[in-house]
Motif scaffolding. Structure first.
Motif, short mmCIF file in Angstrom:
data_model
loop_
_atom_site.label_atom_id
_atom_site.label_comp_id
_atom_site.label_asym_id
_atom_site.label_seq_id
_atom_site.Cartn_x
_atom_site.Cartn_y
_atom_site.Cartn_z
N PHE A 154 34.52 33.01 36.22
CA PHE A 154 35.58 33.57 35.38
C PHE A 154 35.04 34.19 34.09
CE2 PHE A 154 37.80 30.25 37.87
CZ PHE A 154 38.71 31.06 38.51
N ARG A 156 34.04 36.96 32.21
CA ARG A 156 34.19 38.42 32.30
C ARG A 156 33.36 39.17 31.27
NH1 ARG A 156 38.96 36.29 34.27
NH2 ARG A 156 39.85 37.40 36.09
N LYS A 189 43.37 32.16 41.71
CA LYS A 189 42.80 32.86 40.56
C LYS A 189 41.33 33.22 40.82
CE LYS A 189 45.89 31.00 37.03
NZ LYS A 189 46.60 32.29 36.88
N ARG A 193 39.74 36.99 41.02
CA ARG A 193 38.53 37.40 40.30
C ARG A 193 37.54 38.07 41.25
NH1 ARG A 193 35.60 39.75 36.62
NH2 ARG A 193 33.66 38.67 36.06
#
Length: 283
Positions: A154, A156, A189, A193
């Motif tokens: 996660f 980014r 989630k 991603r």
């Protein structure tokens, strides 16, 4: 799985069910990789695996370590392996492959051994120690040209991953024994991603495996609830991922009995626990 078992995960106690007896042999593809790629003498292959397992156990006493999963070449058994290898090999092999939660990245080494351009391979691993230990195990610190990123899926802001995204994304992403660490929403989630990371075009492919279940069930995990997918719940999840991301996917998933090396069931786990294997292709 009992609460006692969950609490015990993380202990170095070698009496736990996921600390296997030392192996006395390895499968032929593993032997070939270690002898030919890593130049390990034939009579030292098995002992090298056992010694590394015991060394890693002192740092990460987890089921994947205790059961020698770092010498499980699962990617090469996938139906799509020939296609993946072809896209990564030769002068025209410009495709890019990301292994999420790569641990020892044994599948990346197998790809290189089989002819893939290592410069187009990426490994994402939250535990940086695994990356360093794997270089020692495979003996390729100076020859492997791929990129390892010590980060969470996660994250980014990682510049290496962002650069690939900005240049069109990854053609292939592997999720190896990682999805089951989250509950259903967490898995959705994570898959959203992955959609961000993939090249936004038909044929982009996700492959992987996870701890699964015959019917799909939410259970207690080490740090909260987790969800073990069945083939049916996994397909339904991808319908939701598609809805949220405005994408369409062909999902091929199945449940089998293989968990750990040698297709062994996890005797210490829920008897309905299985391995979920999958390929998810963008349409």
């Amino acid at each position: 799985m009992s609460t006692t078992g969950l609490t015990a995960i993380g202990t170095r106690d070698k009496s736990v069910g996921w600390y296997d007896d030392p192996i006395t042999s390895v499968e032929e593809p593993v032997r070939d990789l270690l002898e030919t790629y890593s130049h390990v003498p034939a009579d030292q292959v098995v002992s090298r695996c056992v010694q590394m397992r015991d060394q890693v156990w002192e740092v990460f006493p987890w089921p994947c370590v205790g059961q020698f999963r770092f010498v499980d070449l699962s990617l090469s058994r996938k139906e799509s392996y020939t296609r993946i290898l072809s896209a990564l090999s030769g002068a025209a092999g410009s495709a890019r492959f990301l292994d999420v939660g790569c641990c020892f990245a044994q599948d990346l080494r197998k790809l290189v051994h089989d002819g893939a351009n290592s410069a187009n391979l990426y490994g994402l691993e939250k535990q940086a120690e695994f990356i360093d230990l794997a270089f020692d195990f495979f003996g390729d610190r100076d020859s492997f040209q791929g990129k390892f990123v010590a980060a969470d899926i996660f994250d980014r802001e990682n510049e290496t991953i962002k650069a690939v995204q900005e240049d069109g994304g990854f053609n292939f992403v592997q999720l190896g024994m990682i999805l089951h660490i989250w509950d259903m929403e967490g898995q959705i989630k994570a898959c959203e991603r992955v959609v961000e990371l993939l090249a936004p075009k038909p044929g982009s492919l996700i492959v992987g495996q996870s701890v699964g279940h015959t019917t799909g069930i939410e259970t207690p995990g080490k740090s909260g609830k987790i969800f073990k997918q069945s083939a049916e719940t996994f397909k339904a999840m991808w319908e939701e991922v598609g809805r949220r991301t405005g994408t369409q996917w062909e999902v091929r998933a199945e449940i089998d009995a293989g968990l750990g090396i040698g297709e062994k069931r996890r005797a210490w786990d829920d008897p309905d626990t299985r391995r979920l294997t999958f390929e998810v292709e963008r349409l």
